[in-house]
Design a protein around this motif. Structure first.
Motif, PDB file in Angstrom:
ATOM      1  N   ALA A 264       0.831  -1.208   0.000  1.00  9.18           N
ATOM      2  CA  ALA A 264       0.000   0.000   0.000  1.00  9.18           C
ATOM      3  C   ALA A 264       0.865   1.256   0.000  1.00  9.18           C
ATOM      4  O   ALA A 264       0.569   2.233  -0.706  1.00  9.18           O
ATOM      5  CB  ALA A 264      -0.935  -0.006   1.206  1.00  9.18           C
ATOM      6  N   LEU A 265       1.952   1.228   0.768  1.00  7.26           N
ATOM      7  CA  LEU A 265       2.861   2.377   0.787  1.00  7.26           C
ATOM      8  C   LEU A 265       3.500   2.586  -0.586  1.00  7.26           C
ATOM      9  O   LEU A 265       3.603   3.723  -1.065  1.00  7.26           O
ATOM     10  CB  LEU A 265       3.952   2.186   1.852  1.00  7.26           C
ATOM     11  CG  LEU A 265       3.473   2.207   3.301  1.00  7.26           C
ATOM     12  CD1 LEU A 265       4.610   1.784   4.225  1.00  7.26           C
ATOM     13  CD2 LEU A 265       2.937   3.574   3.682  1.00  7.26           C
ATOM     14  N   ALA A 266       3.915   1.501  -1.216  1.00 11.38           N
ATOM     15  CA  ALA A 266       4.542   1.603  -2.534  1.00 11.38           C
ATOM     16  C   ALA A 266       3.540   2.122  -3.566  1.00 11.38           C
ATOM     17  O   ALA A 266       3.898   2.962  -4.412  1.00 11.38           O
ATOM     18  CB  ALA A 266       5.091   0.245  -2.972  1.00 11.38           C
ATOM     19  N   THR A 267       2.319   1.656  -3.491  1.00 13.66           N
ATOM     20  CA  THR A 267       1.287   2.130  -4.412  1.00 13.66           C
ATOM     21  C   THR A 267       1.073   3.624  -4.238  1.00 13.66           C
ATOM     22  O   THR A 267       0.989   4.376  -5.213  1.00 13.66           O
ATOM     23  CB  THR A 267      -0.029   1.357  -4.191  1.00 13.66           C
ATOM     24  OG1 THR A 267       0.217  -0.031  -4.453  1.00 13.66           O
ATOM     25  CG2 THR A 267      -1.132   1.870  -5.092  1.00 13.66           C
TER      26      THR A 267
ATOM     27  N   ALA B  51       2.987  14.043  -2.753  1.00 15.72           N
ATOM     28  CA  ALA B  51       3.775  15.253  -2.513  1.00 15.72           C
ATOM     29  C   ALA B  51       5.156  14.985  -1.913  1.00 15.72           C
ATOM     30  O   ALA B  51       5.961  15.910  -1.820  1.00 15.72           O
ATOM     31  CB  ALA B  51       2.997  16.194  -1.596  1.00 15.72           C
ATOM     32  N   MET B  52       5.444  13.746  -1.533  1.00 19.51           N
ATOM     33  CA  MET B  52       6.776  13.457  -0.970  1.00 19.51           C
ATOM     34  C   MET B  52       7.845  13.623  -2.040  1.00 19.51           C
ATOM     35  O   MET B  52       7.568  13.462  -3.234  1.00 19.51           O
ATOM     36  CB  MET B  52       6.839  12.031  -0.417  1.00 19.51           C
ATOM     37  CG  MET B  52       6.168  11.865   0.911  1.00 19.51           C
ATOM     38  SD  MET B  52       6.581  10.303   1.733  1.00 19.51           S
ATOM     39  CE  MET B  52       6.052   9.091   0.557  1.00 19.51           C
ATOM     40  N   ALA B  53       9.040  13.885  -1.580  1.00 15.18           N
ATOM     41  CA  ALA B  53      10.174  14.022  -2.492  1.00 15.18           C
ATOM     42  C   ALA B  53      10.400  12.698  -3.232  1.00 15.18           C
ATOM     43  O   ALA B  53      10.258  11.616  -2.657  1.00 15.18           O
ATOM     44  CB  ALA B  53      11.425  14.408  -1.719  1.00 15.18           C
ATOM     45  N   MET B  54      10.752  12.816  -4.494  1.00 19.12           N
ATOM     46  CA  MET B  54      10.933  11.632  -5.337  1.00 19.12           C
ATOM     47  C   MET B  54      11.956  10.644  -4.762  1.00 19.12           C
ATOM     48  O   MET B  54      11.698   9.428  -4.776  1.00 19.12           O
ATOM     49  CB  MET B  54      11.322  12.046  -6.760  1.00 19.12           C
ATOM     50  CG  MET B  54      11.339  10.885  -7.731  1.00 19.12           C
ATOM     51  SD  MET B  54       9.767  10.024  -7.892  1.00 19.12           S
ATOM     52  CE  MET B  54       8.898  11.155  -8.935  1.00 19.12           C
ATOM     53  N   PRO B  55      13.110  11.091  -4.235  1.00 20.67           N
ATOM     54  CA  PRO B  55      14.056  10.110  -3.679  1.00 20.67           C
ATOM     55  C   PRO B  55      13.466   9.304  -2.517  1.00 20.67           C
ATOM     56  O   PRO B  55      13.702   8.099  -2.423  1.00 20.67           O
ATOM     57  CB  PRO B  55      15.236  10.968  -3.213  1.00 20.67           C
ATOM     58  CG  PRO B  55      15.161  12.206  -4.042  1.00 20.67           C
ATOM     59  CD  PRO B  55      13.692  12.440  -4.264  1.00 20.67           C
ATOM     60  N   LEU B  56      12.687   9.944  -1.659  1.00 27.42           N
ATOM     61  CA  LEU B  56      12.063   9.231  -0.543  1.00 27.42           C
ATOM     62  C   LEU B  56      11.023   8.242  -1.057  1.00 27.42           C
ATOM     63  O   LEU B  56      10.950   7.103  -0.592  1.00 27.42           O
ATOM     64  CB  LEU B  56      11.425  10.219   0.437  1.00 27.42           C
ATOM     65  CG  LEU B  56      10.706   9.595   1.636  1.00 27.42           C
ATOM     66  CD1 LEU B  56      11.641   8.704   2.442  1.00 27.42           C
ATOM     67  CD2 LEU B  56      10.120  10.702   2.512  1.00 27.42           C
ATOM     68  N   ARG B  57      10.253   8.663  -2.035  1.00 30.29           N
ATOM     69  CA  ARG B  57       9.267   7.757  -2.632  1.00 30.29           C
ATOM     70  C   ARG B  57       9.958   6.543  -3.233  1.00 30.29           C
ATOM     71  O   ARG B  57       9.495   5.405  -3.068  1.00 30.29           O
ATOM     72  CB  ARG B  57       8.452   8.501  -3.686  1.00 30.29           C
ATOM     73  CG  ARG B  57       7.537   9.554  -3.076  1.00 30.29           C
ATOM     74  CD  ARG B  57       6.956  10.518  -4.073  1.00 30.29           C
ATOM     75  NE  ARG B  57       6.321   9.879  -5.216  1.00 30.29           N
ATOM     76  CZ  ARG B  57       5.915  10.538  -6.286  1.00 30.29           C
ATOM     77  NH1 ARG B  57       6.070  11.852  -6.369  1.00 30.29           N
ATOM     78  NH2 ARG B  57       5.342   9.907  -7.274  1.00 30.29           N
ATOM     79  N   ALA B  58      11.066   6.761  -3.921  1.00 30.37           N
ATOM     80  CA  ALA B  58      11.808   5.650  -4.534  1.00 30.37           C
ATOM     81  C   ALA B  58      12.352   4.708  -3.465  1.00 30.37           C
ATOM     82  O   ALA B  58      12.329   3.481  -3.646  1.00 30.37           O
ATOM     83  CB  ALA B  58      12.942   6.198  -5.396  1.00 30.37           C
ATOM     84  N   GLN B  59      12.817   5.255  -2.357  1.00 31.41           N
ATOM     85  CA  GLN B  59      13.339   4.412  -1.273  1.00 31.41           C
ATOM     86  C   GLN B  59      12.234   3.543  -0.681  1.00 31.41           C
ATOM     87  O   GLN B  59      12.449   2.362  -0.402  1.00 31.41           O
ATOM     88  CB  GLN B  59      13.976   5.270  -0.182  1.00 31.41           C
ATOM     89  CG  GLN B  59      15.291   5.894  -0.597  1.00 31.41           C
ATOM     90  CD  GLN B  59      15.818   6.868   0.440  1.00 31.41           C
ATOM     91  OE1 GLN B  59      15.067   7.422   1.243  1.00 31.41           O
ATOM     92  NE2 GLN B  59      17.122   7.080   0.427  1.00 31.41           N
ATOM     93  N   ILE B  60      11.067   4.127  -0.486  1.00 29.29           N
ATOM     94  CA  ILE B  60       9.945   3.365   0.072  1.00 29.29           C
ATOM     95  C   ILE B  60       9.531   2.247  -0.880  1.00 29.29           C
ATOM     96  O   ILE B  60       9.286   1.111  -0.455  1.00 29.29           O
ATOM     97  CB  ILE B  60       8.767   4.301   0.405  1.00 29.29           C
ATOM     98  CG1 ILE B  60       9.155   5.195   1.594  1.00 29.29           C
ATOM     99  CG2 ILE B  60       7.493   3.505   0.702  1.00 29.29           C
ATOM    100  CD1 ILE B  60       8.185   6.312   1.885  1.00 29.29           C
TER     101      ILE B  60
END
Length: 121
Positions: A58-61, A69-78
């Motif tokens: 669910a977090l990855a989705t 709105a999160m920063a792209m690097p943080l989204r990629a890490q998650i």
């Protein structure tokens, strides 16, 4: 349920961060319990692993949503952690690995959600 319980539920409000922390706590406790049961208790083990995997999925989705709105690097890490959790959960289900790294990942996330100066429960 008593009237007092309804009042408590009605007045309780959580921030999204607090709700995520609570959910991670519940899932992590399930993983910790599953790690202690006999390996023949497949239902307990798989239920905890599946719950954790669904949380991370669910977090990855959510992180793959262009409107996030999160920063792209943080989204990629998650998303990367979610993929790892899926692979590692499969290894645990097959009896090739243990729960420990999954528990540690979740505890680390909880520490981040708790914020500076607060300790994750």
């Amino acid at each position: 349920m008593s009237l007092q319980a309804y009042k408590t539920a009605a007045t309780r409000s959580e921030t999204p961060r607090e709700a995520e922390y609570r959910l991670f706590g519940q899932v992590t406790r399930a993983l910790m319990h599953a790690a202690t049961v006999d390996p023949s208790d497949i239902k307990t083990r798989i239920d905890a692993l599946d719950w954790n995997r669904r949380l991370w999925s669910a977090l990855a989705t959510d992180c793959s949503d262009p409107g996030n709105a999160m920063a792209m690097p943080l989204r990629a890490q998650i998303i990367s952690i979610s993929l790892f959790v899926g692979r590692h959960s499969s290894a645990v289900m097959r009896g090739e690995d243990d729960f420990e790294i999954l528990i540690e990942i979740n505890k680390s996330i909880m520490q981040g959600l708790a914020g500076p100066g607060q300790q994750a429960a």
